[in-house]
Scaffold this motif. Sequence first.
Motif, short mmCIF file in Angstrom:
data_model
loop_
_atom_site.label_atom_id
_atom_site.label_comp_id
_atom_site.label_asym_id
_atom_site.label_seq_id
_atom_site.Cartn_x
_atom_site.Cartn_y
_atom_site.Cartn_z
N CYS A 1 18.92 -42.17 0.32
CA CYS A 1 18.65 -42.13 1.77
C CYS A 1 17.22 -42.60 2.04
O CYS A 1 16.27 -42.17 1.39
CB CYS A 1 18.84 -40.70 2.28
N CYS B 1 15.22 -39.12 3.45
CA CYS B 1 15.03 -37.92 2.63
C CYS B 1 15.20 -38.19 1.13
O CYS B 1 14.99 -37.30 0.31
CB CYS B 1 15.98 -36.81 3.08
N CYS C 1 21.65 -40.77 4.91
CA CYS C 1 22.64 -39.70 4.78
C CYS C 1 23.01 -39.19 6.17
O CYS C 1 22.36 -39.54 7.16
CB CYS C 1 22.10 -38.57 3.91
N CYS D 1 20.15 -37.57 8.24
CA CYS D 1 19.00 -38.41 8.64
C CYS D 1 19.35 -39.57 9.57
O CYS D 1 18.47 -40.25 10.07
CB CYS D 1 18.30 -38.96 7.41
#
Length: 252
Positions: free
Chosen positions: A156, A159, A177, A180
């Motif tokens: 991601c 994150c 993801c 996010c």
Amino acid sequence: MQTNNIVLTGMVLSAMPVGDYDKRVTILTKERGKITAFVRGARRPNSQLVAVANPFCFGEFELYEGRNAYTLSKANVKNYFRELTLDVSSAYFGFYFLEFANYFCQENTEEKEFLKLLYQSLRALESPHFDNNLVKAVYELKAITLAGIAPSMFSCMRCHKTENLNYFSIERSGIFCGNCKKELKTYKISDATRYTMQFVISQSVEKLYTFKLSDEILDELRYIMKKFIEYHIQHKFKSLEIIEQDVYNYKG
Ligand SMILES: [Zn+2]
């Protein structure tokens, strides 16, 4: 003995008529990247260079290196890609691949990997085992990877987690993801399409054309590559319009 003669391995990307009997060719070479060479007499019927000064010709080119330009004197052609040029549909894909390479490759630099990619991709177009649209998407993704602008597909972008990576952002050039992706304009991307993209980005050129995709996954991959290229490469590829006339099933 002529000291300015060199032999380069490469493929003719394009050829243009010059004057009444000559041509100017652009060759993607392993050793020196993209070069432009003058081919004297290439349009005279009895010239040995008639068959050589054409797109797709791959082999060893003997060139005289002048102060400002190269002149092609001889060639040892290893592959004319005749099968490819005889099939109209595949030929258009091939011309697009050449145009794409012409856009990305530089002069005076080693382009060994790109030349290998182009060669393998044209071979895959000739092969009855692969859908031309699959070859196109794989070629495009690997080409932009070699050019250093591949999308970030392995974790991601916010994150850095490696789970639930099902949202692709064209603008940010990478994957997010579910947590996010908020407020970002993303496309839903299936695991299979993401795995495919990861494979193409990380795999060596020799092993690229070793898989097939379902129509559904291929449509998704094609759609993402199309949007990605439109956004990140502001260049109109002339040969692309012809191949893109057919319709996608995938709507994003
Ligand atoms: Zn995340």
